[in-house]
Enzyme design. Structure first.
Site, PDB file in Angstrom:
ATOM      1  N   CYS A   1      77.493  42.128 -32.206  1.00 30.93           N
ATOM      2  CA  CYS A   1      78.449  41.253 -32.883  1.00 30.93           C
ATOM      3  C   CYS A   1      79.872  41.783 -32.732  1.00 30.93           C
ATOM      4  O   CYS A   1      80.807  41.019 -32.530  1.00 30.93           O
ATOM      5  CB  CYS A   1      78.094  41.117 -34.356  1.00 30.93           C
ATOM      6  SG  CYS A   1      77.908  42.692 -35.208  1.00 30.93           S
TER       7      CYS A   1
ATOM      8  N   HIS B   1      78.557  43.255 -40.464  1.00 30.17           N
ATOM      9  CA  HIS B   1      78.534  42.236 -39.421  1.00 30.17           C
ATOM     10  C   HIS B   1      79.968  41.913 -39.056  1.00 30.17           C
ATOM     11  O   HIS B   1      80.858  41.935 -39.910  1.00 30.17           O
ATOM     12  CB  HIS B   1      77.798  41.000 -39.935  1.00 30.17           C
ATOM     13  CG  HIS B   1      77.575  39.946 -38.907  1.00 30.17           C
ATOM     14  ND1 HIS B   1      77.138  40.231 -37.635  1.00 30.17           N
ATOM     15  CD2 HIS B   1      77.748  38.593 -38.954  1.00 30.17           C
ATOM     16  CE1 HIS B   1      77.039  39.097 -36.953  1.00 30.17           C
ATOM     17  NE2 HIS B   1      77.404  38.095 -37.733  1.00 30.17           N
TER      18      HIS B   1
ATOM     19  N   ASN C   1      80.686  32.616 -36.369  1.00 27.81           N
ATOM     20  CA  ASN C   1      79.628  33.614 -36.260  1.00 27.81           C
ATOM     21  C   ASN C   1      79.064  33.630 -34.828  1.00 27.81           C
ATOM     22  O   ASN C   1      79.401  32.755 -34.020  1.00 27.81           O
ATOM     23  CB  ASN C   1      78.525  33.282 -37.292  1.00 27.81           C
ATOM     24  CG  ASN C   1      77.616  34.465 -37.581  1.00 27.81           C
ATOM     25  OD1 ASN C   1      77.752  35.540 -36.987  1.00 27.81           O
ATOM     26  ND2 ASN C   1      76.673  34.287 -38.484  1.00 27.81           N
TER      27      ASN C   1
END
Ligand code: NAG
Ligand code: NAG
Ligand code: NAG
Length: 336
Positions: free
Chosen positions: A111, A281, A301
């Site tokens: 990520c 994240h 995302n």
């Protein structure tokens, strides 16, 4: 004695790895919807995915204020703007198709690489008024930046920007796309009509070798394809909006609680009984606004567009929700 211990550990670890995710059950989703006042939960994943699967997706080591990058507080360009109440970079720079593009990290805690390369892509598009209009390679960053961290096992977003500054990086589109020099090579997690998630049971992606040539669009010249930033910085909460208005989207990291995985719409605020998943994240921040009296940040995302609100989500702004305002990073693209 120690052999028994090792055996026991192996058994415990394998039980843990196949532990079904309690937080994906309908009961838990209903409980969230009873508690949450500003957002709605729903099913983003089939309920028999393991807890381990989710832990492996949380690859940002950048949530705590990190000491290995400067804090930016001033910029002559900051004074040119009044901050609007609502802002969406997709509308402001509609010529830049990458801003709203939702990527898929697959079975890899990359990520930190998808968010930073995406923000850099957008910023370069904005700086060149759309002449540069493609994705920058998350594959290259994940597997070639050894100082960034641990590849699919997580990384530091600020180190990604430093990599762009000192080494530059090539272009690279999505998995299987042949777009750009080095497209992403980790398979996406596809969910079929019956709810089968193709990443279920799959191991975390092994380290790929770092390539020094173009394997996607092979007509691209590897050396010439490199793009750079001038700098790499953290932003204080007060400067986030100014930096976005001046240069475009930024990277933001936050601590993940188990209710977040079920986000569907509205402004995410951690519910009272949510449990910390043990990891951070990293996502891309593209705007802000207010919904039902609650200020929010707008985020993209990297869990495919079938997650959340077509791959995006909103999170409460101004209260450092889950640490979101503590460690925002960016860099200004170098244009010639
Ligand atoms: C903002 O203002 C500074 C100083 O007045 C100027 O140098 C700069 O070009 C301006 N930037 C933009 C994006 O208008
Ligand atoms: C997991 O769930 C899906 C759909 O919910 C189902 O089709 C599949 O058989 C389940 N797998 C196992 C091993 O329980
Ligand atoms: C491949 O790259 C070349 C050179 O940059 C470009 O002209 C061409 O459009 C690209 N092809 C594809 C299929 O993207």
């Amino acid at each position: 004695m120690s052999r028994v211990f090792i055996l026991l550990s192996i058994v415990l670890v394998s039980i843990y790895q196949t532990e079904q995710a309690y937080f994906l059950t309908d009961d838990y989703i209903n409980q969230i919807n009873n508690e949450a006042t500003t957002w709605k939960a729903g099913k983003n994943f089939p309920s028999n995915i393991s807890v381990e699967y989710f832990k492996s997706m949380l690859g940002s080591k950048g949530v705590e204020k990190s000491s290995n990058g400067p804090l930016k507080t001033e910029d002559p360009n900051y004074n040119n703007f009044t901050i609007p109440e609502t802002f969406d970079a997709r509308n402001k720079w509609s010529q830049c198709k990458t801003i709203g593009h939702v990527r898929d990290q697959g079975m890899c805690g990359s990520c930190w690489a998808l968010s930073t390369t995406s923000a850099f892509s957008d910023r370069l598009c904005i700086a060149t008024d759309g002449k540069f209009n493609q994705l920058i390679s998350a594959e290259k960053l994940t597997f070639c930046c050894y100082l960034c961290g641990f590849g699919c096992y997580g990384g530091y977003p600020i180190m990604a920007w430093r990599y762009f500054k000192y080494f530059g990086i090539v272009t690279g589109g999505d998995y299987d796309s042949n777009e750009g020099c080095q497209p992403y090579r980790v398979e996406p997690c596809v969910v079929d009509d019956e709810g089968h998630n193709s990443c279920r049971g799959r191991q975390i992606e092994k380290r790929h070798s770092c390539k020094r040539q173009c394997y996607g669009n092979t007509t691209i010249d590897y050396r010439n394809d490199h793009v750079y930033t001038r700098n790499a910085y953290h932003l204080t909460a007060e400067m986030i909006q100014k930096d976005v208005l001046a240069y475009g989207p930024v990277e933001a990291s936050f601590l993940v609680y188990d209710d977040f995985l079920n986000y569907k719409s509205g402004v995410y605020v951690k519910t009272e009984h949510a449990i910390y998943m043990g990891g951070g994240h990293s996502v891309k921040l593209i705007g802000w606004g207010e919904e039902g009296g609650v200020p929010y940040w707008l985020m993209v995302n990297s869990w495919n567009s079938h997650w959340g609100d077509k791959g995006t989500f909103k999170i409460r702004r101004g209260t450092n929700e889950c640490g979101i305002e503590d460690s925002v990073t960016g860099g200004v693209p170098l244009t010639h």
